[in-house]
Design a protein around this motif. Structure first.
Motif, short mmCIF file in Angstrom:
data_model
loop_
_atom_site.label_atom_id
_atom_site.label_comp_id
_atom_site.label_asym_id
_atom_site.label_seq_id
_atom_site.Cartn_x
_atom_site.Cartn_y
_atom_site.Cartn_z
N LYS A 35 -1.07 -30.60 16.34
CA LYS A 35 -1.77 -31.15 15.18
C LYS A 35 -1.97 -30.00 14.19
N SER A 79 -0.92 -38.66 15.79
CA SER A 79 -1.19 -39.37 17.04
C SER A 79 -0.14 -40.45 17.28
N SER A 97 -3.84 -32.52 21.62
CA SER A 97 -4.96 -33.39 22.07
C SER A 97 -4.40 -34.70 22.62
N SER A 99 -3.66 -37.25 25.29
CA SER A 99 -4.15 -37.75 26.58
C SER A 99 -3.03 -38.34 27.42
N ARG A 104 1.76 -44.28 27.84
CA ARG A 104 2.61 -43.20 27.30
C ARG A 104 3.62 -42.72 28.33
N THR A 148 -5.69 -43.03 21.75
CA THR A 148 -6.38 -43.78 22.80
C THR A 148 -7.75 -44.20 22.28
N TYR A 168 -7.33 -37.49 11.72
CA TYR A 168 -8.79 -37.43 11.80
C TYR A 168 -9.41 -36.80 10.56
N ASP A 186 -12.08 -37.91 20.49
CA ASP A 186 -12.54 -36.97 21.50
C ASP A 186 -13.64 -36.06 20.94
N1 GLU Z 1 -6.85 -37.67 23.05
C1 GLU Z 1 -6.71 -38.88 22.35
C2 GLU Z 1 -5.25 -39.33 22.26
O1 GLU Z 1 -4.41 -38.72 22.83
C3 GLU Z 1 -7.30 -38.82 20.95
C4 GLU Z 1 -6.89 -37.63 20.15
C5 GLU Z 1 -5.60 -37.79 19.38
O2 GLU Z 1 -5.37 -38.86 18.80
O3 GLU Z 1 -4.86 -36.82 19.31
O4 GLU Z 1 -4.92 -40.31 21.67
#
Ligand code: GLU
Length: 268
Positions: A35, A79, A97, A99, A104, A148, A168, A186
């Motif tokens: 990111k 994302s 970040s 998850s 996935r 997520t 974000y 998160d």
């Molecule tokens: N960890 C969560 C995800 O993988 C939210 C953070 C994000 O969007 O990077 O979707």
């Protein structure tokens, strides 16, 4: 004309050397998806350098794979496009970040986990009307497409009016200017925004733990060799103290109470 095999190889080499200038430059950089707009996690600074916990993890892993810091090409991921960029070989791996989830895993494989975060809410500092997820039912909530966090919103607050944006940082602007009352993702990400100097006193986290988010490193589905190597690198990062140093450095300023390092479980 009949060209000998050795001749053909020499010719190819000559072209490669001419194109790259010298033989040492010939090594392709490793492309890593991160990111660019999440302070403390994956962030592109004004001078073009990259900071954040994911950047440190990715740099450590790349080093274990044989790539120096200057042999890394960081590419921006959102994302919603992480699986796609992995599937289409735009990146060698993603540390963003990201998850680990069953959905996935149908498209990509994960090394890790290397971090545990929890879904939380961020509101304007002077807003006392949101203390729990249900309070969002009468509110405007911002979330990010493909996350997520966005998926869980319906279960958390079915009547909330939800806007999904690309990143974000856009949600943060929406909360600040009042077009949204809250944003959700998160706590690790939210804490990073709240702690920015320019945001001092503007936002607060509610402090909920609405989910467990196990961050993994996404790799191409079926690339078990890379997955295994990254798992080994992540395990080493924890045992040699680099993991602890990286969390302290990146989350310390945000006063974020991070979880201890999770066990890396092979074959995610
Ligand atoms: N960890 C969560 C995800 O993988 C939210 C953070 C994000 O969007 O990077 O979707």
């Amino acid at each position: 004309m009949k060209v000998s095999k050795a001749g053909a190889v020499a010719a190819t080499l000559a072209v490669a050397l001419t194109a790259s200038g010298c033989a040492e430059d010939a090594k392709e950089p490793i492309a890593i998806g991160i990111k660019f707009d999440q302070p403390g996690i994956g962030f592109r600074e004004q001078d073009g350098t990259f900071t954040g916990f994911d950047v440190d993890v990715a740099t450590y892993v790349a080093k274990q794979l044989g790539y120096k810091a200057n042999e890394i090409e960081f590419k921006q991921v959102f994302s919603s496009d992480r699986e796609l960029l992995i599937q289409y070989n735009e990146v060698d791996f993603v540390a963003a970040s990201y998850s680990i989830s069953d959905k996935r895993k149908e498209k990509v494989d994960f090394a890790g986990p290397y971090f545990i975060a929890h879904q939380d809410l961020l509101v304007r500092a002077d807003d006392a009307s949101v203390t729990k997820a249900e309070d969002l039912n009468s509110k405007k909530l911002c979330s990010v497409t493909g996350s997520t966090s966005a998926e869980k919103v319906k279960a958390l607050a079915p009547k909330a009016s939800v806007m999904e944006l690309e990143g974000y940082s856009e949600c943060l602007v929406a909360v600040q200017d009042g077009s949204a009352d809250a944003m959700t993702t998160d706590n690790s990400i939210l804490a990073g925004y709240a702690a920015r100097k320019e945001n001092t006193g503007k936002f607060k986290l509610i402090g909920l733990s609405l989910s467990n988010e196990n961050y993994g490193i996404g790799v191409k589905k079926g690339n078990k060799e890379l997955q295994k190597k990254i798992n080994a690198a992540l395990t080493k990062m924890v045992t040699d103290g680099s993991w602890e140093a990286a969390v302290k450095k990146n989350f310390g300023p945000a006063n974020y109470k991070y979880e201890p390092a999770p066990m890396v479980t092979s074959g995610n």
